[in-house]
Design an enzyme around this catalytic site. Structure first.
Site, PDB file in Angstrom:
ATOM      1  N   SER A  70       1.453 -12.294   1.565  1.00 17.71           N
ATOM      2  CA  SER A  70       0.343 -12.996   0.915  1.00 17.71           C
ATOM      3  C   SER A  70       0.749 -13.271  -0.528  1.00 17.71           C
ATOM      4  O   SER A  70       0.219 -12.714  -1.471  1.00 17.71           O
ATOM      5  CB  SER A  70      -0.936 -12.150   0.974  1.00 17.71           C
ATOM      6  OG  SER A  70      -0.791 -10.973   0.234  1.00 17.71           O
ATOM      7  N   HIS A 111      -1.894  -9.270   6.920  1.00 19.25           N
ATOM      8  CA  HIS A 111      -1.039  -8.128   7.261  1.00 19.25           C
ATOM      9  C   HIS A 111      -1.286  -7.570   8.654  1.00 19.25           C
ATOM     10  O   HIS A 111      -0.637  -6.619   9.059  1.00 19.25           O
ATOM     11  CB  HIS A 111      -1.207  -7.003   6.229  1.00 19.25           C
ATOM     12  CG  HIS A 111      -0.675  -7.359   4.876  1.00 19.25           C
ATOM     13  ND1 HIS A 111      -0.877  -6.589   3.757  1.00 19.25           N
ATOM     14  CD2 HIS A 111       0.073  -8.418   4.459  1.00 19.25           C
ATOM     15  CE1 HIS A 111      -0.293  -7.158   2.715  1.00 19.25           C
ATOM     16  NE2 HIS A 111       0.281  -8.270   3.113  1.00 19.25           N
ATOM     17  N   GLN A 169      -7.759  -7.836   3.195  1.00 18.23           N
ATOM     18  CA  GLN A 169      -6.402  -7.425   3.532  1.00 18.23           C
ATOM     19  C   GLN A 169      -6.181  -5.916   3.489  1.00 18.23           C
ATOM     20  O   GLN A 169      -5.523  -5.360   4.352  1.00 18.23           O
ATOM     21  CB  GLN A 169      -5.443  -8.128   2.566  1.00 18.23           C
ATOM     22  CG  GLN A 169      -3.978  -7.859   2.771  1.00 18.23           C
ATOM     23  CD  GLN A 169      -3.139  -8.643   1.780  1.00 18.23           C
ATOM     24  OE1 GLN A 169      -2.906  -9.838   1.948  1.00 18.23           O
ATOM     25  NE2 GLN A 169      -2.682  -7.987   0.730  1.00 18.23           N
ATOM     26  N   GLU A 170      -6.727  -5.244   2.451  1.00 19.37           N
ATOM     27  CA  GLU A 170      -6.389  -3.830   2.268  1.00 19.37           C
ATOM     28  C   GLU A 170      -7.595  -2.973   1.911  1.00 19.37           C
ATOM     29  O   GLU A 170      -8.336  -3.301   0.981  1.00 19.37           O
ATOM     30  CB  GLU A 170      -5.345  -3.685   1.150  1.00 19.37           C
ATOM     31  CG  GLU A 170      -4.084  -4.475   1.444  1.00 19.37           C
ATOM     32  CD  GLU A 170      -3.103  -4.484   0.282  1.00 19.37           C
ATOM     33  OE1 GLU A 170      -3.214  -3.627  -0.617  1.00 19.37           O
ATOM     34  OE2 GLU A 170      -2.237  -5.370   0.290  1.00 19.37           O
ATOM     35  N   GLU A 185       1.612  -2.608   6.529  1.00 13.44           N
ATOM     36  CA  GLU A 185       1.743  -1.560   5.515  1.00 13.44           C
ATOM     37  C   GLU A 185       1.363  -0.190   6.066  1.00 13.44           C
ATOM     38  O   GLU A 185       1.138   0.756   5.317  1.00 13.44           O
ATOM     39  CB  GLU A 185       0.907  -1.921   4.280  1.00 13.44           C
ATOM     40  CG  GLU A 185       1.427  -3.205   3.634  1.00 13.44           C
ATOM     41  CD  GLU A 185       0.784  -3.519   2.298  1.00 13.44           C
ATOM     42  OE1 GLU A 185      -0.218  -2.886   1.931  1.00 13.44           O
ATOM     43  OE2 GLU A 185       1.300  -4.427   1.620  1.00 13.44           O
ATOM     44  N   ASP A 193      -8.241  -4.447  -1.727  1.00 14.11           N
ATOM     45  CA  ASP A 193      -7.542  -5.684  -2.068  1.00 14.11           C
ATOM     46  C   ASP A 193      -7.891  -6.719  -1.003  1.00 14.11           C
ATOM     47  O   ASP A 193      -7.195  -6.840   0.005  1.00 14.11           O
ATOM     48  CB  ASP A 193      -6.018  -5.475  -2.117  1.00 14.11           C
ATOM     49  CG  ASP A 193      -5.275  -6.782  -2.401  1.00 14.11           C
ATOM     50  OD1 ASP A 193      -5.956  -7.786  -2.732  1.00 14.11           O
ATOM     51  OD2 ASP A 193      -4.036  -6.811  -2.310  1.00 14.11           O
ATOM     52  N   GLU A 250      -8.972  -5.446  -6.258  1.00 11.39           N
ATOM     53  CA  GLU A 250      -7.858  -6.347  -6.578  1.00 11.39           C
ATOM     54  C   GLU A 250      -8.066  -7.685  -5.875  1.00 11.39           C
ATOM     55  O   GLU A 250      -8.476  -7.720  -4.702  1.00 11.39           O
ATOM     56  CB  GLU A 250      -6.568  -5.671  -6.080  1.00 11.39           C
ATOM     57  CG  GLU A 250      -5.323  -6.514  -6.154  1.00 11.39           C
ATOM     58  CD  GLU A 250      -4.144  -5.802  -5.464  1.00 11.39           C
ATOM     59  OE1 GLU A 250      -4.157  -4.555  -5.361  1.00 11.39           O
ATOM     60  OE2 GLU A 250      -3.232  -6.495  -5.000  1.00 11.39           O
ATOM     61  N   ASP A 287      -3.720  -9.741  -9.054  1.00 16.09           N
ATOM     62  CA  ASP A 287      -2.397  -9.754  -8.406  1.00 16.09           C
ATOM     63  C   ASP A 287      -1.922 -11.204  -8.305  1.00 16.09           C
ATOM     64  O   ASP A 287      -1.184 -11.668  -9.171  1.00 16.09           O
ATOM     65  CB  ASP A 287      -2.502  -9.085  -7.026  1.00 16.09           C
ATOM     66  CG  ASP A 287      -1.236  -9.201  -6.203  1.00 16.09           C
ATOM     67  OD1 ASP A 287      -0.187  -9.552  -6.770  1.00 16.09           O
ATOM     68  OD2 ASP A 287      -1.273  -8.951  -4.975  1.00 16.09           O
ATOM     69  N   LYS A 294       4.424  -6.185  -9.626  1.00 21.40           N
ATOM     70  CA  LYS A 294       5.421  -6.281  -8.558  1.00 21.40           C
ATOM     71  C   LYS A 294       6.685  -6.881  -9.153  1.00 21.40           C
ATOM     72  O   LYS A 294       6.671  -8.036  -9.604  1.00 21.40           O
ATOM     73  CB  LYS A 294       4.906  -7.200  -7.452  1.00 21.40           C
ATOM     74  CG  LYS A 294       3.712  -6.652  -6.659  1.00 21.40           C
ATOM     75  CD  LYS A 294       3.096  -7.773  -5.835  1.00 21.40           C
ATOM     76  CE  LYS A 294       2.120  -7.264  -4.804  1.00 21.40           C
ATOM     77  NZ  LYS A 294       1.304  -8.371  -4.237  1.00 21.40           N
ATOM     78  N   HIS A 334       4.347  -1.961  -4.227  1.00 23.48           N
ATOM     79  CA  HIS A 334       5.311  -2.388  -3.196  1.00 23.48           C
ATOM     80  C   HIS A 334       4.960  -3.809  -2.742  1.00 23.48           C
ATOM     81  O   HIS A 334       4.034  -4.421  -3.262  1.00 23.48           O
ATOM     82  CB  HIS A 334       5.223  -1.441  -1.998  1.00 23.48           C
ATOM     83  CG  HIS A 334       3.899  -1.502  -1.276  1.00 23.48           C
ATOM     84  ND1 HIS A 334       3.693  -1.020  -0.009  1.00 23.48           N
ATOM     85  CD2 HIS A 334       2.689  -2.021  -1.655  1.00 23.48           C
ATOM     86  CE1 HIS A 334       2.444  -1.241   0.358  1.00 23.48           C
ATOM     87  NE2 HIS A 334       1.815  -1.835  -0.609  1.00 23.48           N
ATOM     88  N   ARG A 335       5.673  -4.330  -1.736  1.00 23.27           N
ATOM     89  CA  ARG A 335       5.308  -5.558  -1.039  1.00 23.27           C
ATOM     90  C   ARG A 335       5.066  -5.212   0.430  1.00 23.27           C
ATOM     91  O   ARG A 335       5.458  -4.155   0.901  1.00 23.27           O
ATOM     92  CB  ARG A 335       6.431  -6.611  -1.111  1.00 23.27           C
ATOM     93  CG  ARG A 335       6.828  -7.080  -2.497  1.00 23.27           C
ATOM     94  CD  ARG A 335       5.682  -7.590  -3.352  1.00 23.27           C
ATOM     95  NE  ARG A 335       4.885  -8.659  -2.804  1.00 23.27           N
ATOM     96  CZ  ARG A 335       4.756  -9.874  -3.321  1.00 23.27           C
ATOM     97  NH1 ARG A 335       5.433 -10.191  -4.393  1.00 23.27           N
ATOM     98  NH2 ARG A 335       3.930 -10.761  -2.781  1.00 23.27           N
ATOM     99  N   SER A 336       4.452  -6.146   1.147  1.00 19.08           N
ATOM    100  CA  SER A 336       4.200  -5.850   2.563  1.00 19.08           C
ATOM    101  C   SER A 336       5.510  -5.801   3.357  1.00 19.08           C
ATOM    102  O   SER A 336       5.615  -5.077   4.342  1.00 19.08           O
ATOM    103  CB  SER A 336       3.232  -6.868   3.154  1.00 19.08           C
ATOM    104  OG  SER A 336       3.672  -8.179   2.918  1.00 19.08           O
ATOM    105  N   LYS A 366       0.677   1.647  -5.790  1.00 17.06           N
ATOM    106  CA  LYS A 366       0.159   1.186  -4.499  1.00 17.06           C
ATOM    107  C   LYS A 366       1.369   1.024  -3.603  1.00 17.06           C
ATOM    108  O   LYS A 366       2.211   0.159  -3.841  1.00 17.06           O
ATOM    109  CB  LYS A 366      -0.579  -0.133  -4.717  1.00 17.06           C
ATOM    110  CG  LYS A 366      -0.936  -0.863  -3.448  1.00 17.06           C
ATOM    111  CD  LYS A 366      -1.865  -2.028  -3.746  1.00 17.06           C
ATOM    112  CE  LYS A 366      -1.240  -3.316  -3.271  1.00 17.06           C
ATOM    113  NZ  LYS A 366      -2.213  -4.391  -3.006  1.00 17.06           N
TER     114      LYS A 366
END
Ligand code: PGA
Ligand code: ZN
Length: 422
Positions: free
Chosen positions: A43, A156, A164-165, A206, A243, A287, A314, A339, A367-369, A390
């Protein structure tokens, strides 16, 4: 003593989604070799630095990384030969110059970041100090509060969640290792709750669960139930961070909550939804609650809820000092997600963090996915001392690698280790 870079070379490897990325090896004149692997997002923000992909449909669906590898080996390597490795800022400046574009689209931010990180690693090794100490201010010793993504939706996972999160934040733990245990036990409690309800316990990119729930709210309710079942107090011991990654469901001028069948919403209606959630769930951080180009909406969101919770940018900030400066001036957020691969070098990432610090903002190293087993961001989070990271759920080794590295750092620091948001 020689302080020269001997060579850099790259290898095409795979990330946690089985998609190619780079591992870069930097060799110094004294024989030290430092290596680093590059992550990759799904994303992604519109204004992120560009990840160079081969575009050859016959290899890895066009996602090969051979061009980026060649740029490291044939373009960057010869230029860095003989360069002073103690000057990270000058190395990174040279990398930007060699690329020459504002978004690193020529050599690829993936090629550039791999080199930048590998040189930092080699330098730390040559000096005989851990990476967090090399990159950090003297006395860097703050272990971050983890935001652990236990429920995955959006881009994700094929779950029914628009957002998403959904993350748990063990803010009340006395130490990082205890925070990790709180998180892991809650993750297991959540797994058993889902199992009892006949819901899937398969995980997303993730490592969070991705069940077919009726609504985004149900995810929060299940998480609160899991916290309680694990024996912890919601809020005091473990809070929630979200997020939504709202850019990914922003279509034709509206926030389309189609997966959960809640229809289209305006910025105002989204803010009202978040406000209602704050009264019901122990949320401490939000986020990308709105889309990356909705600067006005973000400003409103921060004005209304920024006094109660952390509002993290982000996709809207993409770890880019230019956007962070604007956001500080316009009070768009009160924290930034950080990031390294959004901006592309270690030095520029540190610059982004300095801006946050000076403005009294929070910042969350992320991190990244698409990840690898590289634990660079664990050291980086301790070095920067913001006290927040995160890095995913409590399973999948590419996520756990960062937690395990933080455990090592905590053990090494011993009595000197601190835990918590700065
Ligand atoms: P990404 O997601 O790595 O797929 O961009 C992470 C995030 O949005 O924070
Ligand atoms: Zn995000």
């Amino acid at each position: 003593m020689s302080r020269q870079i001997h060579s850099v070379r790259a290898l095409e490897i795979l990330d946690s989604r089985g998609t190619p990325t780079l591992r870069v090896f930097a060799q110094l004149d004294d024989g030290t070799i430092g290596a680093a692997s590059v992550p990759s997002g799904a994303s992604t923000g519109e204004h992120e630095a560009v990840e160079l992909r081969d575009g050859d449909p016959h290899r890895y669906l066009g996602k090969g990384a051979r061009k980026a590898v060649a740029n490291v080996n044939a373009v960057i390597g010869p230029e860095l030969h003989g360069f002073d490795w103690t000057e990270q800022a000058r190395v990174d400046e040279l990398l930007c110059q060699l690329d020459g574009t504002p978004n690193k689209g020529k050599l690829g931010a993936n090629a550039i970041l791999g080199v930048s990180q590998a040189i930092a690693r080699a330098a730390a090794q040559s000096r005989g100090v851990p990476l967090y100490a090399y990159l950090g201010r003297p006395g860097a010793r703050r272990l971050p509060v983890p935001m652990m993504n236990v429920m995955n939706g959006g881009k994700h996972a094929d779950s029914s969640l628009d957002f998403q999160e959904f993350m748990i934040v063990p803010q009340g733990a006395p130490s990082f290792s205890e925070a990790l245990r709180y998180g892991s036990e809650t993750f297991q409690a959540l797994k058993s709750l889902l199992h009892e309800r006949g819901l899937s316990t398969g995980v997303g990119d993730e490592g969070g669960f991705a069940p077919a729930l009726k609504s985004n709210e149900e995810a929060c309710e299940l998480i609160v139930a899991a916290i309680t079942r694990a024996g912890y107090r919601p809020d005091e011991d473990i809070a929630i961070a979200l997020d939504p990654a709202a850019s990914s469901f922003f279509q034709d001028g509206a926030y389309s909550l189609s997966r959960s069948r809640q229809g289209n919403k305006s910025s105002r209606e989204m803010i009202a939804l978040y406000r209602a959630w704050l009264d019901r769930y122990p949320i401490v951080s939000l986020e990308d609650g709105l889309a990356e180009n909705d600067w006005e909406g973000f400003q409103q969101l921060t004005a209304e809820l920024g006094g109660r919770i952390q509002i993290v940018g982000d996709d809207i900030l993409v770890t880019n000092p230019t956007y962070i400066r604007r956001a500080i001036a316009e009070k768009t957020c009160n924290a930034a997600l950080i990031k390294l691969n959004q901006i592309g070098t270690v030095t520029e990432t540190v610059e982004a963090i300095e801006l946050c610090r000076d403005a009294g903002w929070g910042f969350v190293v992320s991190h990244r996915s698409g990840e690898t087993e590289d634990g660079f961001i664990a050291d980086f989070a301790v070095a920067m001392g913001g006290g927040q990271i995160k890095t995913g759920s409590l399973c999948r080794s590419e996520r756990i690698a960062k937690y395990n590295r933080l455990l090592e750092i905590e053990a090494e620091l011993g009595e000197r280790a601190e835990y918590g948001k700065a």
